[in-house]
Motif scaffolding. Structure first.
Motif, PDB file in Angstrom:
ATOM      1  N   ASP A  11      49.925  35.470  42.768  1.00 19.41           N
ATOM      2  CA  ASP A  11      50.620  36.030  42.746  1.00 19.41           C
ATOM      3  C   ASP A  11      50.827  36.937  43.939  1.00 19.41           C
ATOM      4  OD1 ASP A  11      53.605  36.378  41.954  1.00 19.41           O
ATOM      5  OD2 ASP A  11      52.871  37.371  39.868  1.00 19.41           O
ATOM      6  N   LYS A  12      49.479  37.910  43.984  1.00 19.71           N
ATOM      7  CA  LYS A  12      49.434  38.657  43.973  1.00 19.71           C
ATOM      8  C   LYS A  12      49.998  38.517  46.306  1.00 19.71           C
ATOM      9  CE  LYS A  12      47.015  42.399  45.224  1.00 19.71           C
ATOM     10  NZ  LYS A  12      44.931  43.645  45.624  1.00 19.71           N
ATOM     11  N   ALA A  62      46.802  35.151  38.710  1.00 17.46           N
ATOM     12  CA  ALA A  62      47.255  36.886  39.176  1.00 17.46           C
ATOM     13  C   ALA A  62      46.673  36.989  40.987  1.00 17.46           C
ATOM     14  CB  ALA A  62      46.701  38.216  38.326  1.00 17.46           C
ATOM     15  N   TRP A  63      45.925  36.298  41.108  1.00 15.18           N
ATOM     16  CA  TRP A  63      45.306  36.484  42.669  1.00 15.18           C
ATOM     17  C   TRP A  63      46.245  36.447  43.524  1.00 15.18           C
ATOM     18  CZ3 TRP A  63      44.742  33.327  45.992  1.00 15.18           C
ATOM     19  CH2 TRP A  63      43.799  33.787  47.462  1.00 15.18           C
ATOM     20  N   ARG A 115      44.426  32.685  34.390  1.00 12.98           N
ATOM     21  CA  ARG A 115      45.332  33.901  34.356  1.00 12.98           C
ATOM     22  C   ARG A 115      44.152  34.622  35.402  1.00 12.98           C
ATOM     23  NH1 ARG A 115      45.748  36.353  27.911  1.00 12.98           N
ATOM     24  NH2 ARG A 115      47.210  34.391  27.129  1.00 12.98           N
ATOM     25  N   ARG A 116      43.038  35.579  35.860  1.00 16.67           N
ATOM     26  CA  ARG A 116      43.037  35.727  36.918  1.00 16.67           C
ATOM     27  C   ARG A 116      43.229  35.070  38.016  1.00 16.67           C
ATOM     28  NH1 ARG A 116      36.512  37.761  35.923  1.00 16.67           N
ATOM     29  NH2 ARG A 116      36.986  39.147  33.673  1.00 16.67           N
TER      30      ARG A 116
END
Length: 258
Positions: free
Chosen positions: A130-131, A127-128, A123-124
């Motif tokens: 996507d950013k 998120a990275w 999940r991390r």
């Protein structure tokens, strides 16, 4: 022994139903470490087991529109040739020695450690990604990178039977962070079917498939998956994933350093 195989298949199937991962990650080391099955036979049998069980999942995801077929084709463009090449290389290794078993055991151990990392930090990673998606090198060369990732999965899965699940999903989350999780999973499951089928048939040609064992495992795993999926909503997923990741790290370390 058949009953123990079936019970083991049920237990692994229940874990897969609960967490969505753990098929090859648990089944192959279970056969090797607990039942003493030769690593090559364990991998070959588990590959065909995965192809059969995931074929039904692919049909369901397709009916629901959960598969991004372009992504699946890109992965397969790399993984299928890589799997065939890996099987050919394994076929050239000395017969009657422990070389193939050692290669597969160490490959399996490494794949389990990578899978544990993917479970813990998936999940991390998403998120990275996507950013940092806009204008990134990954975004500009997405197709080529996807083919390369498919090739890496093809080698890893052919050697160890591990990687088509958690590692494939983690890679797709990193490459395609804007895709919904259900489409990521559906695309990964669809890609796993031809990959595990090609690799499994290759191991069969090398004499690495036990059909009787395969039948006993399927007899237990199919109802296990159904039951696990039914009760999954009642069990905290973070706890299950941490336990699964910890177990995979211990097993992977044992296979590598034993």
């Amino acid at each position: 022994m058949d009953i123990l195989y079936t019970v083991s298949g049920f237990a692994v199937g229940a874990i897969v139903g609960l967490t969505g991962v753990g098929g090859g990650s648990l089944m192959t080391p279970l056969l090797v470490l607990v039942f003493g099955v030769h690593p090559a036979t364990a991998v070959g049998t588990d590959l065909l087991y995965a192809a059969l069980t995931k074929a039904g999942g692919t049909a369901t995801h397709h009916r629901l529109g959960h598969i991004e077929w372009q992504v699946t084709r890109r992965l397969a463009l790399g993984s299928i040739p890589a799997a065939a090449l890996t099987i050919w290389i394994l076929s050239r290794l000395p017969k009657g020695s422990d070389v193939i078993g050692q290669v597969i055991s160490h490959g399996l151990g490494g794949a389990l450690l990578l899978t544990a990392v993917a479970i813990l930090f998936g999940r991390r990673l998403r998120a990275w990604a996507d950013k940092h998606e806009e204008g990134s090198l990954r975004q500009r060369h997405l197709g080529k990178i996807t083919v390369f990732v498919g090739a890496a999965l093809g080698v890893l899965v052919s050697i160890s039977s591990v990687g088509a699940g958690a590692l494939g999903v983690a890679a797709l989350f990193f490459l395609y962070p804007r895709l919904s999780p259900v489409r990521i999973v559906g695309s990964d499951v669809a890609h796993a079917v031809p990959l595990t089928l090609v690799a499994g048939l290759g191991h069969w040609l090398l004499g690495g498939v036990n059909w009787h064992l395969l039948g006993a495992l399927l007899l237990g795993s199919l109802p296990g998956i159904w039951l696990g999926a039914r009760v999954s909503a009642r069990v905290p997923e973070p706890i299950l994933r941490r336990l699964l990741a910890s177990m995979l790290m211990l097993i992977g370390g044992k296979l590598i350093f034993a």
